[in-house]
Design a protein around this motif. Structure first.
Motif, PDB file in Angstrom:
ATOM      1  N   MET A   1      64.299   3.013  -5.114  1.00 41.20           N
ATOM      2  CA  MET A   1      63.900   3.194  -3.734  1.00 41.20           C
ATOM      3  C   MET A   1      64.790   2.388  -2.793  1.00 41.20           C
ATOM      4  SD  MET A   1      60.165   2.368  -2.224  1.00 41.20           S
ATOM      5  CE  MET A   1      59.910   2.109  -0.500  1.00 41.20           C
ATOM      6  N   ILE A   2      65.022   1.117  -3.085  1.00 45.58           N
ATOM      7  CA  ILE A   2      65.813   0.250  -2.222  1.00 45.58           C
ATOM      8  C   ILE A   2      67.135  -0.085  -2.908  1.00 45.58           C
ATOM      9  CG2 ILE A   2      65.919  -2.040  -1.161  1.00 45.58           C
ATOM     10  CD1 ILE A   2      62.902  -1.809  -0.692  1.00 45.58           C
ATOM     11  N   TRP A  17      68.546  -0.837   3.025  1.00 51.53           N
ATOM     12  CA  TRP A  17      69.194   0.430   2.711  1.00 51.53           C
ATOM     13  C   TRP A  17      68.367   1.137   1.644  1.00 51.53           C
ATOM     14  CZ3 TRP A  17      71.717  -3.800   4.291  1.00 51.53           C
ATOM     15  CH2 TRP A  17      72.766  -3.656   5.217  1.00 51.53           C
ATOM     16  N   PHE A  18      67.810   2.272   2.022  1.00 52.86           N
ATOM     17  CA  PHE A  18      67.033   3.077   1.094  1.00 52.86           C
ATOM     18  C   PHE A  18      67.963   4.095   0.439  1.00 52.86           C
ATOM     19  CE2 PHE A  18      64.046   1.463   4.193  1.00 52.86           C
ATOM     20  CZ  PHE A  18      63.001   1.036   3.400  1.00 52.86           C
ATOM     21  N   ARG A  19      67.770   4.332  -0.817  1.00 50.91           N
ATOM     22  CA  ARG A  19      68.646   5.253  -1.557  1.00 50.91           C
ATOM     23  C   ARG A  19      68.664   6.656  -0.956  1.00 50.91           C
ATOM     24  NH1 ARG A  19      66.959   1.873  -5.895  1.00 50.91           N
ATOM     25  NH2 ARG A  19      68.794   0.988  -6.895  1.00 50.91           N
ATOM     26  N   THR A  21      67.334   7.674   2.256  1.00 54.21           N
ATOM     27  CA  THR A  21      67.360   7.874   3.711  1.00 54.21           C
ATOM     28  C   THR A  21      68.298   6.944   4.475  1.00 54.21           C
ATOM     29  OG1 THR A  21      65.425   6.444   3.937  1.00 54.21           O
ATOM     30  CG2 THR A  21      65.030   8.811   3.773  1.00 54.21           C
ATOM     31  N   GLY A  44      60.506  -2.382  -4.035  1.00 60.71           N
ATOM     32  CA  GLY A  44      59.754  -1.282  -3.441  1.00 60.71           C
ATOM     33  C   GLY A  44      58.295  -1.618  -3.213  1.00 60.71           C
ATOM     34  N   LYS A  52      56.369  -2.593   5.319  1.00 60.92           N
ATOM     35  CA  LYS A  52      56.106  -1.268   5.879  1.00 60.92           C
ATOM     36  C   LYS A  52      54.926  -1.313   6.859  1.00 60.92           C
ATOM     37  CE  LYS A  52      55.400   3.438   4.219  1.00 60.92           C
ATOM     38  NZ  LYS A  52      55.249   4.234   2.989  1.00 60.92           N
TER      39      LYS A  52
END
Length: 72
Positions: A1-2, A17-19, A21, A44, A52
């Motif tokens: 995810m990250i 940095w998200f994989r 988006t 994550g 979040k």
């Protein structure tokens, strides 16, 4: 995810940095949160539990979205 995280102590911004988006920038983040995500067994899960929806967020202003162009 990250894929990656970085922190700007002067601005108190956390870049993630998200994989899927790309990069998002979180504002007014204490340095302890950055240390927490760096040391977490699951970045994550830490993100979901502690970051979040808890800090103002914006996408990377330099990020460009690719959209295929079709010619007629």
């Amino acid at each position: 995810m990250i894929a990656r995280v970085a922190y700007d102590e002067t601005d108190r911004t956390l870049s993630i940095w998200f994989r899927e988006t790309g990069r998002y920038i979180y504002s007014d983040v204490p340095s302890a949160i950055f240390e927490g995500i760096r040391r977490a067994p699951s970045a994550g899960r830490y993100f979901n539990d502690c970051i979040k929806r808890r800090f103002p967020c914006r996408p990377d202003p330099e990020r460009r979205k690719f959209r295929p162009r079709f010619s007629d």
